[in-house]
Structures are given as structure tokens and as C-alpha cells.
Design a protein around this motif. Structure first.
Motif, short mmCIF file in Angstrom:
data_model
loop_
_atom_site.label_atom_id
_atom_site.label_comp_id
_atom_site.label_asym_id
_atom_site.label_seq_id
_atom_site.Cartn_x
_atom_site.Cartn_y
_atom_site.Cartn_z
N UNK A 451 0.80 -1.23 0.00
CA UNK A 451 0.00 0.00 0.00
C UNK A 451 0.83 1.27 0.00
N UNK A 452 2.08 1.20 0.42
CA UNK A 452 2.92 2.40 0.49
C UNK A 452 3.61 2.73 -0.83
N UNK A 453 3.70 1.76 -1.73
CA UNK A 453 4.46 1.99 -2.96
C UNK A 453 3.64 1.81 -4.23
N UNK A 454 2.49 1.16 -4.14
CA UNK A 454 1.71 0.88 -5.33
C UNK A 454 0.71 1.99 -5.61
N UNK A 455 0.50 2.35 -6.87
CA UNK A 455 -0.53 3.32 -7.22
C UNK A 455 -1.92 2.74 -6.99
N UNK A 456 -2.92 3.62 -6.95
CA UNK A 456 -4.29 3.17 -6.72
C UNK A 456 -4.78 2.23 -7.81
N UNK A 457 -4.26 2.39 -9.02
CA UNK A 457 -4.67 1.52 -10.11
C UNK A 457 -4.31 0.07 -9.87
N UNK A 458 -3.33 -0.20 -9.00
CA UNK A 458 -2.97 -1.57 -8.64
C UNK A 458 -3.61 -1.99 -7.33
N UNK A 459 -3.86 -1.05 -6.44
CA UNK A 459 -4.45 -1.41 -5.15
C UNK A 459 -5.94 -1.73 -5.28
N UNK A 460 -6.65 -0.97 -6.12
CA UNK A 460 -8.10 -1.18 -6.24
C UNK A 460 -8.45 -2.59 -6.72
N UNK A 461 -7.78 -3.13 -7.78
CA UNK A 461 -8.10 -4.51 -8.19
C UNK A 461 -7.85 -5.54 -7.10
N UNK A 462 -6.84 -5.30 -6.26
CA UNK A 462 -6.57 -6.23 -5.16
C UNK A 462 -7.74 -6.26 -4.20
N UNK A 463 -8.23 -5.08 -3.83
CA UNK A 463 -9.34 -5.00 -2.86
C UNK A 463 -10.62 -5.58 -3.46
N UNK A 464 -10.91 -5.22 -4.72
CA UNK A 464 -12.13 -5.72 -5.35
C UNK A 464 -12.09 -7.23 -5.54
N UNK A 465 -10.91 -7.76 -5.90
CA UNK A 465 -10.77 -9.21 -6.05
C UNK A 465 -10.99 -9.92 -4.72
N UNK A 466 -10.43 -9.35 -3.66
CA UNK A 466 -10.60 -9.96 -2.35
C UNK A 466 -12.06 -9.91 -1.91
N UNK A 467 -12.73 -8.79 -2.18
CA UNK A 467 -14.15 -8.68 -1.81
C UNK A 467 -14.99 -9.69 -2.60
N UNK A 468 -14.67 -9.86 -3.89
CA UNK A 468 -15.41 -10.82 -4.71
C UNK A 468 -15.18 -12.25 -4.23
N UNK A 469 -13.95 -12.58 -3.86
CA UNK A 469 -13.66 -13.92 -3.34
C UNK A 469 -14.44 -14.18 -2.06
N UNK A 470 -14.52 -13.16 -1.20
CA UNK A 470 -15.24 -13.32 0.06
C UNK A 470 -16.74 -13.52 -0.20
N UNK A 471 -17.28 -12.75 -1.15
CA UNK A 471 -18.70 -12.91 -1.47
C UNK A 471 -19.00 -14.29 -2.04
N UNK A 472 -18.14 -14.78 -2.94
CA UNK A 472 -18.36 -16.11 -3.52
C UNK A 472 -18.24 -17.19 -2.45
N UNK A 473 -17.31 -17.01 -1.54
CA UNK A 473 -17.13 -18.00 -0.48
C UNK A 473 -18.37 -18.07 0.41
#
Length: 591
Positions: A451-473
Motif C-alpha cells: 500500500x505504500x508503494x503501489x498506485x491506486x490503479x494496482x491497489x483497487x483490483x486487489x481489494x475488489x478481487x478480495x471482496x469478490x472472493x469473500x462474497x463467492x465464499x
């Protein structure tokens, strides 16, 4: 909630060391205009093989392919550091504005009380007027000195200062508090050890040295020969003179005197060079941190340096041992924390990272211990750090972040372990679990620093992917509870999104622990050839110099690399591993 790297293996079986090079390394380049001047040069070593892997798919990319819009990196900026860079100028200007406002207030107050002799639109610079203004300013400063807490904060008739004066003073106080709580750490200079030619040996000479020890079996000699051929080290790397002398008819000298002599040669050279580059006198150093994992004599290495260079008696010194190849960034982190405590005075720290080879040659025949005899070489680095405002303009780099992750499992503790073999020969044993342990440790480290070195364009897909995995689970659990097991099995398995660190980091200094280490990180982080070029070249020219290897790589980036030239504003990430098991990382900004 930030997940960066998956769990797969990143180190690719250190003991197998299999590799299929087919392309050639970029030639040596001269230092670019943006690189810092340095008297040292990196000599090239001839090699029978190449040290760059071929990308598995797609064309070879250029460093220009990873440029990111500056607006996308806005969230990764440490604004307190930005303010701190310009604080001397802002503070001086602010003081000037504050004094001007006070003088203006005095003149306005006096204008209603003092009889004016000048015509309308003119100024009267008589002695009486100037004296009245000076006395008025003096009265205000005396009041501030006497009531520096109560009266400046009062409003109405009892207040000494007007609103705009108090506003300016408040802004200065807020800036000062923010900056003193998180003062930037600057790197003024660093230097690496360049061994004399008498220390350098080829692969054939290393095997001959092993034969001259008269303790290794023929099978062990063949095994070490195979390791050397595939290790990625060049034909001119440094061994200590106490062991090299066995090539000239003498017995190897592994005594404490020979070990101390190696330490003095390496450490004195790099300390003197680093202080010269930083234009500092040894007595200006406030903090000294030395890390050497396997050699910890009495008096300490810190005492040796303090005595040699005549440093101050009140210097804070720390000698770290047993920390492994990741100790350099741990030392930098310790120096940073100590400098942060010197909020108002500022200070300078000297960090020395090295490993002493003389007393640590393994004399047994167990394969788990033999790798250390073929991979490690003499080397060292000295780094000068400062948190003084005045040093920001002349510094080479600014430290952005440091992260250290320490594994706490039993298998992690034993995977790199100093012990005795069945014949009571002392050495460092590498466990087969090191691959899995290192993978998990690096995953946690990259998760923390991401989170300290990555731009938002890389952080947002990580968060959305994790949220989608949690919803599917959770949805799958709900279907199973309703007796819809078949429908739950058809739900897609969303993979973790692996962020592209190349979008937030321009250069990588991966610990040159071996060719397999570099290959594994290159594959897992999807790095390009020019990203791992510094690590491969440092490994070829110097071998695994333990904790100092990341500084040989930074030196290569700074002075030699053409395929990804260093420029102002670039960010460099250093990644290293150590026994225990730990993974350390740090990010520097080129100034």
C-alpha cells in the motif's frame, strides 16, 4: 485487507540450482548524468555462461513500458516528508512574514496615537517614529516571552496579537509538529568494498583451495564443483587472504587474528570511503550500527571502528550478529528509529554491513552444509544517513519505507541453522523447508509494503478481487446450507490479483543469494530482464556477499546500468532474506 502475492514457491529449490540461460547480459555502461559521482568502479568478470533468463511469453519490454502517470502515485506520497524537504526555506520565510506582520501591527497601532508630521501619502522616517516602532516591537516580543502560552491565545482586548499574526504562528507550529514527528531520513553516501586482486580467485582455484584443506571427499569436491558451475558467480570473486594463501604452499589461517585482519581490511576501507564521499569527519557521526552475522569478537567491531577513526566518546554504537543476509536493512531501520528520536538536533548515522569468511569455512562432507563454501564471498558496504534539514539538498537518496517480517514457526527457525554435523564440524545447514518458508515470509512482507508503494490503479483490483472472493465464499456456504452442493461447486474460483510492483517501483535490488533466488523472485513478481540485471551482475562480479549484496546492486544501478537508467524521482526497492527466518525490504527515492 491487502493481499499482494500468492503462496507459490519463490526460491525454486536452492539445492538443485537448475537454470537454462540463452540470452546475454547488457554490456557495461558508463555512469549517467543523473548518477552520483563515485571514485570506485565495478570491474567486469568473464563468465562462461549467461545470467539472464528468457521471458516465458511475450516480447522483451523496455523500462519505458512501466511509466505511470504522476497523478496515479499521489496516494503513495509521504506529504510530511515533502514538507520536510522544503522546511528550512518555508520556516525562514514564515519567520520573516511573522516579523513583518508584527511590525505592521505596531505601525498601525502607533498611527492612531503618534502625531504625524508627514503629508498624506508620505512616510515620516524621523528618529522619533523609528524609535517608537522599535519600542513597540520590543514590547510585543517581551510580552510573548512572558506570556508565550496564555496571552497569544487570548482574543479581544486582552490579546497581544492580532488574528492574522496568530494564524501565521499557528501554521508554523503545525508544520513544525508534523515534520518533527516524522523527519525524513536521507542517505548522504554509501560505499562498497573492492577487494585487491590478490584476494580474487576463479572457480578452479576455489576447488583447489577445497582440495588443499585435505578434509573433503571426492564426492564432496564434485558436488561443490557442480554448485559453482551453476551458482551464477564469476571467475574473479574475493576470498580472504587467510584461506587464499593455501594456493601458495601455506596452510589456511582460520585464527581469530586472521579473521580480525579481514574485518579491519574490509570495514576500515568502506568506512573511510563513505565518510569521504559524504564529506564528513568521523567525529560528526552520532550513531554507529555494524552487522556481521557469524563473526562477533570482543572487543566488538563497533569498538574497533571507534578506536580506529577516533569517534566521539558519546557515540551510540550497536553491534548486530546472527541476523543473516537480511541484516543490512534491519541496521538501516535501527538507525532510522534512533535518528527519529533526535527530533530537534538532527544527527548522522553510519551503518556498516559485512560478513567475515575466514573462520566460517565448513570442513565436513554433509551436503546441507556445503553450499556456504561455494556461494559466499568477501564484501561489505558502509552507508551514511542523516535526518538534518541542511543535508536534504546534498543527499543522494531519501528513505521512504522499511518493512521487516519475522517468521515465528519452528520450521522457519531451523531452515538456516548454524550447527555441527555428525563429525562435529561447524557450519550453516540449509533445510529443504527454506523454499516454503521464504515464500510465505516474502508474501507477508510485500503485503505490508504494497500500500505504500503501489498506485491506486494496482491497489483497487486487489481489494475488489478480495471482496469478490469473500462474497463467492459466503454464497457457496449459503448454497451448501440450503442443500445446493452441486450449484455451489459450479461457482467460479476467483484467483488473487497479483499487483504489478513495476508500476510503483523503478528499480529492484534483490538479494544475490544465488541464481535460483533471483530466478524465483523474477518469476513470481513478473519482473523484466532489466529489473534483475543488477542482482545477476552483482552475483557474477562479487558473489553472495551476504547482507551487503543489495548495496553492490544499488551501485550497479547508480553507475553502470543502461537498460534502465537511474533518474531523479525514481524509486528503488531492496529485498533481502535472513536466518530466523526473516524478509526485509526498503524503498529509496533518488534525489
Amino acid at each position: 485487507f491487502f493481499i499482494c502475492l500468492p503462496s507459490p514457491v519463490i526460491l525454486h529449490s536452492i539445492l538443485q540450482l537448475q537454470y537454462n540461460p540463452t540470452t546475454t547480459m547488457a554490456p557495461k555502461s558508463q555512469a549517467g548524468d543523473e548518477a552520483n559521482p563515485s571514485a570506485s568502479t565495478m570491474k567486469r568478470s568473464d563468465s562462461e555462461s549467461s545470467f539472464v533468463s528468457v521471458p516465458e511469453e511475450g516480447p522483451v519490454k523496455d523500462y519505458r513500458d512501466y511509466r505511470v502517470r504522476k497523478s496515479s502515485l499521489i496516494a503513495t506520497v509521504n506529504w510530511s516528508h515533502v514538507i520536510g524537504t522544503y522546511l528550512p526555506t518555508l520556516f525562514i520565510v514564515g519567520i520573516g512574514v511573522l516579523v513583518a506582520q508584527i511590525v505592521h501591527q505596531v505601525i498601525m497601532d502607533l498611527s492612531s496615537k503618534v502625531e504625524h508630521k508627514a503629508s498624506p501619502g508620505e512616510f515620516d522616517f524621523s528618529i522619533e517614529t523609528i524609535t517608537a516602532v522599535i519600542l513597540g516591537v520590543r514590547e510585543i516580543f517581551l510580552s510573548l516571552f512572558k506570556y508565550y502560552i496564555v496571552l497569544p491565545l487570548q482574543s479581544g482586548e486582552g490579546g497581544v496579537l492580532s488574528t492574522h499574526v496568530k494564524t501565521t504562528a499557528l501554521v508554523l507550529v503545525v508544520i513544525g509538529v508534523i515534520v518533527t514527528n516524522d523527519k525524513p531520513i536521507y542517505m548522504l553516501a554509501f560505499s562498497t568494498f573492492k577487494a585487491p586482486d590478490s584476494w580474487k580467485v576463479s572457480h578452479a582455484e576455489i576447488i583447489q583451495m577445497m582440495k588443499n584443506q585435505k578434509c573433503f571427499t571426492e564426492d564432496s569436491l564434485k558436488f561443490m564443483s557442480r554448485l559453482l558451475e551453476r551458482s551464477g558467480t564469476g571467475q574473479s570473486t574475493a576470498w580472504p587472504p587467510g584461506i587464499v594463501q593455501c594456493l601458495h604452499g601455506k596452510e589456511s589461517d582460520r585464527s581469530i587474528e586472521a579473521s580480525r585482519k579481514e574485518a579491519e581490511t574490509v570495514i576500515f576501507d568502506i568506512v573511510e570511503s563513505a565518510l569521504k564521499k559524504a564529506k564528513l569527519h568521523p567525529r560528526e557521526i552520532d550513531i554507529l550500527v555494524i552487522n556481521c552475522s557469524l563473526f562477533s569478537p570482543t572487543p566488538s567491531l563497533c569498538a574497533m571502528v571507534i578506536s580506529k577513526f577516533g569517534m566521539r566518546q558519546d557515540i551510540q554504537s550497536f553491534n548486530l550478529s546472527g541476523m543473516g543476509c537480511g541484516a543490512s536493512l534491519i541496521s538501516v531501520g535501527l538507525a532510522k528509529d534512533l535518528l527519529q528520536r533526535r527530533r530537534f538536533r538532527g544527527g548522522k548515522a553510519l551503518v556498516v554491513s559485512t560478513e567475515i569468511i575466514t573462520p566460517n569455512l565448513y570442513h565436513g562432507n554433509e551436503r546441507g552444509f556445503l553450499l556456504q563454501n561455494t556461494l559466499f564471498r568477501c564484501g561489505g558496504a558502509a552507508i551514511v544517513l542523516s535526518n538534518s534539514w541542511s543535508d536534504g539538498r546534498r543527499a543522494w537518496y531519501k528513505l521512504l519505507h522499511t518493512v521487516r517480517v519475522q517468521s515465528n514457526s519452528e520450521e522457519a527457525y531451523n531452515c538456516v541453522y548454524e550447527a555441527q554435523d555428525s563429525d562435529a564440524q561447524r557450519g550453516v545447514r540449509l533445510s529443504k523447508e527454506i523454499v516454503k518458508v521464504a515464500g510465505k515470509c516474502m508474501e507477508k512482507n510485500m503485503t505490508t509494503i504494497g500500500p505504500y508503494v503501489l498506485p491506486l490503479s494496482e491497489q483497487i483490483p486487489v481489494v475488489t478481487t478480495m471482496a469478490l472472493r469473500l462474497m463467492l465464499k459466503n454464497f457457496g456456504k449459503l448454497l451448501k446450507s440450503c442443500g445446493q452442493e452441486k450449484l455451489a461447486a459450479k461457482l467460479p474460483n476467483k484467483k488473487h490479483y497479483v499487483p504489478d510492483f513495476k508500476r510503483g517501483v523503478d528499480h529492484f535490488c534483490i538479494h544475490a543469494g544465488g541464481r535460483a533466488v533471483i530466478d524465483g523472485i523474477e518469476k513470481n513478481m513478473k519482473l523484466e530482464l532489466f529489473h534483475t540485471e543488477p542482482s545477476r551482475m552483482a552475483l557474477m562480479n562479487y558473489g553472495n556477499t551476504s547482507s551487503s549484496s543489495i548495496w553492490y546492486e544499488m551501485e550497479y544501478i547508480q553507475e553502470h546500468q543502461k537498460t534502465n537508467p537511474l533518474k531523479k524521482g525514481h524509486r528503488i526497492m531492496q529485498v533481502a532474506f535472513g536466518s530466523g527466518f526473516k524478509c526485509t525490504s526498503g524503498v529509496w527515492l533518488k534525489l
